[in-house]
Design a protein around this motif. Structure first.
Motif, short mmCIF file in Angstrom:
data_model
loop_
_atom_site.label_atom_id
_atom_site.label_comp_id
_atom_site.label_asym_id
_atom_site.label_seq_id
_atom_site.Cartn_x
_atom_site.Cartn_y
_atom_site.Cartn_z
N ILE A 89 55.32 18.73 64.59
CA ILE A 89 56.25 17.72 65.11
C ILE A 89 57.25 18.38 66.05
O ILE A 89 57.91 19.36 65.69
N TYR A 99 60.33 17.50 69.16
CA TYR A 99 61.22 16.47 69.71
C TYR A 99 61.68 16.85 71.11
O TYR A 99 61.89 18.02 71.40
N THR A 101 64.77 9.82 72.18
CA THR A 101 64.22 11.01 71.54
C THR A 101 62.73 10.78 71.33
O THR A 101 62.33 9.82 70.68
N GLU A 152 59.40 11.83 69.69
CA GLU A 152 58.86 12.59 68.56
C GLU A 152 57.34 12.66 68.76
O GLU A 152 56.68 11.64 68.77
N ARG A 161 53.74 13.96 67.39
CA ARG A 161 53.05 14.44 66.18
C ARG A 161 51.64 14.89 66.58
O ARG A 161 50.83 14.07 67.00
N TRP A 167 64.47 19.12 60.03
CA TRP A 167 63.49 18.16 59.56
C TRP A 167 63.94 17.55 58.23
O TRP A 167 63.85 16.36 58.00
N ARG A 209 66.52 15.08 59.01
CA ARG A 209 65.93 13.87 59.58
C ARG A 209 65.32 13.02 58.48
O ARG A 209 65.55 11.83 58.40
N LEU A 224 67.89 16.51 66.66
CA LEU A 224 66.44 16.38 66.70
C LEU A 224 65.88 16.96 67.98
O LEU A 224 64.84 17.62 67.99
#
Ligand SMILES: Cc1cc2nc3c(=O)[nH]c(=O)nc-3n(C[C@H](O)[C@H](O)[C@H](O)COP(=O)(O)OP(=O)(O)OC[C@H]3O[C@@H](n4cnc5c(N)ncnc54)[C@H](O)[C@@H]3O)c2cc1C
Length: 447
Positions: A191, A193, A227, A229, A231, A245, A248, A284
């Motif tokens: 992951i 950001y 933001t 994200e 994956r 993390w 978050r 993040l």
């Protein structure tokens, strides 16, 4: 019949039946045909309730019989590529049992309460990794259901057209009591950001969508922050969980659902709210290289009073137009605030969805899409905001859902789904001519 019947009060103060007359806690699916058959004992409409976490009145008791399948909670068989389970099993429970065997579903949502029955028949779009699999129902390879006439039916994905309709049927074509879902070996997810302004997001949009991985966005129109994200599935990644993390996840798990009762009033001051949201997004934005298993981001919502604490609405927009849609959304939010002094007090979410024609009302049926999910604690002004937001979204060619888009009107539905509505209506009328399973919510939206 092994079941528990409770009687609900009748009409609400408006004189309209919103609640069921009976709530039936069924312990055996074999009792379903009798429930459907006895119209005097079990008044129409017969509606199934899963976990009851939908954002709309799609369960809708309407003075009829609500059937709670929560007791059908057995995971029947876990194989290497599929799992068979009863409709009342909660997704969080299933995902945990799979993780213990090194297995997972191809898509993992953030909320654990979803019942497998609802997963099979509603629209649950998730940030997706590739074409053909962007809605949870597309993980379903077999369904067992009882038709409105009380007949048992088994449908597999070999019957593609029928499966496509059933995966969007919301309990209108039958009551699902067992499902089979596709599995894959558990794979680490990396992951990353990126924290961008709208201008930077738009400039990088083409490269952002071309790079591999699932995309989830956290959007603050008033701070000009998006933001991103990303994956990425990575079999070779070693699991690392950085401090941010954990934060978050903790915010997702604890703060957002509890906003209404804890920090909601503090955050009512726009300055403070902006500081907290932008602080979270900055943190993040500097996170790199976290790798976890997907089940770790799943959380259970509080069982009580969740409705008042974290609500959202969801529309999807064609991918190619998304930067423009976001620019218009920012402008819409600002203009709305100027006129009505209301703005959403939780970050707007969004997911990239690959094309998925696995269900008739899939929001990415016609091509790749991005969702837009304004969120709030349900504070004063939210309901009015959604009425205008729906017209805004529909005007930009958006596609709604029947379980996650609030305050939906029939013209929004007709515009988004066109011929698909007619097809579903014709099939529903043939399958359930006496409207045994239809409530007023769907009578209005689908006919
Ligand atoms: C705070 C919050 C966060 C959320 N986060 C996410 C998320 O991260 N990802 C995500 O995908 N969703 C999320 N959701 C959405 C939510 O998961 C779904 O809208 C909903 O929960 C579907 O599951 P359910 O069991 O609650 O369905 P219910 O609301 O109980 O039922 C939904 C519909 O399915 C029908 N139905 C249910 N069971 C059956 C059956 N056995 N046979 C036939 N018809 C049936 C019902 O009649 C109804 O029409 C969130 C919701 C909330 C409130």
């Amino acid at each position: 019949m092994v079941s528990k019947v409770t009687r609900s009060p009748g009409a609400d103060s408006s004189g309209i039946f919103r609640r069921p007359r009976l709530v039936l806690k069924l312990k055996r699916f074999e009792d379903l045909p009798a429930v459907l058959d006895k119209t005097k004992s079990y008044p129409t409409p017969v509606r199934v309730v899963g976990a009851d976490y939908s954002q709309t009145r799609c369960v809708g008791g309407d003075g009829g019989t609500t059937v709670d399948l929560g007791a059908l909670d057995k995971i029947l068989e876990i194989g290497e590529t599929t799992v068979r389970a009863q409709a009342g099993v909660r997704l969080g429970t299933l995902v945990q049992a799979l993780a213990e065997r090194g297995l997972e579903l191809p898509l993992t949502p953030e909320m654990g309460q979803i019942s497998l029955g609802a997963l099979a028949v509603t629209t649950l779009p998730q940030a997706s990794y590739g074409a053909g699999l962007a809605q949870l129902s597309s993980c379903v390879t077999e369904l067992k259901l009882i038709t409105p006439q009380g007949k048992q039916m088994v449908v597999t994905e070999r019957e593609r057209d029928l499966m496509r309709v059933l995966r969007s049927s919301f309990g209108l074509l039958g009551v699902v009591h067992e499902v089979v879902l596709r599995l894959r070996p558990q794979t680490p997810v990396k992951i990353d950001y990126q924290n961008l302004s709208l201008k930077d997001f738009s400039a990088r949009f083409n490269s952002t969508i071309k790079a591999p991985g699932a995309l989830r966005l956290h959007i603050s129109p008033f701070n000009d922050r998006i933001t991103v994200e990303r994956r990425t599935l990575d079999e070779m990644a070693s699991l690392t969980r950085s401090g941010i993390w954990q934060i978050r996840n903790s915010v997702m798990r604890n703060v957002l659902p509890a906003f209404g009762s804890t920090v909601g009033s503090v955050l009512a001051a726009p300055g403070l709210r902006a500081v907290m949201l932008s602080g979270m997004q900055k943190a993040l934005g500097s996170t790199r290289g976290v790798a976890i298993y997907a089940h770790e981001w799943m959380r259970d919502m509080p069982t009580e009073a969740w409705k008042a604490r974290h609500t959202y609405s969801l529309w999807a927009f064609p991918e190619a137009a998304f930067p423009q849609v976001l620019a218009e959304y920012f402008a819409f939010c600002k203009a709305y605030y100027k006129e009505h002094r209301y703005r959403c007090n939780v970050v707007t979410g969004a997911s990239r969805l690959h094309q998925d024609r696995g269900s008739l009302f899939s929001v990415s049926y016609t091509g790749p899409m991005f969702t837009l999910e304004p969120s709030s604690t349900g504070d004063q002004g939210w309901d009015d905001f959604l009425i205008d937001f729906n017209d805004f979204a529909s005007g930009l060619g958006g596609t709604p859902t029947f379980n996650q888009t609030r305050a939906l009107q029939v013209e929004h539905v007709a515009k988004a789904f066109g011929e698909r509505i007619k097809l579903f209506r014709a099939l529903r009328q043939r399958t359930d001519p006496l409207n045994r399973l239809r409530n007023s919510y769907f009578a209005y939206l689908l006919g």
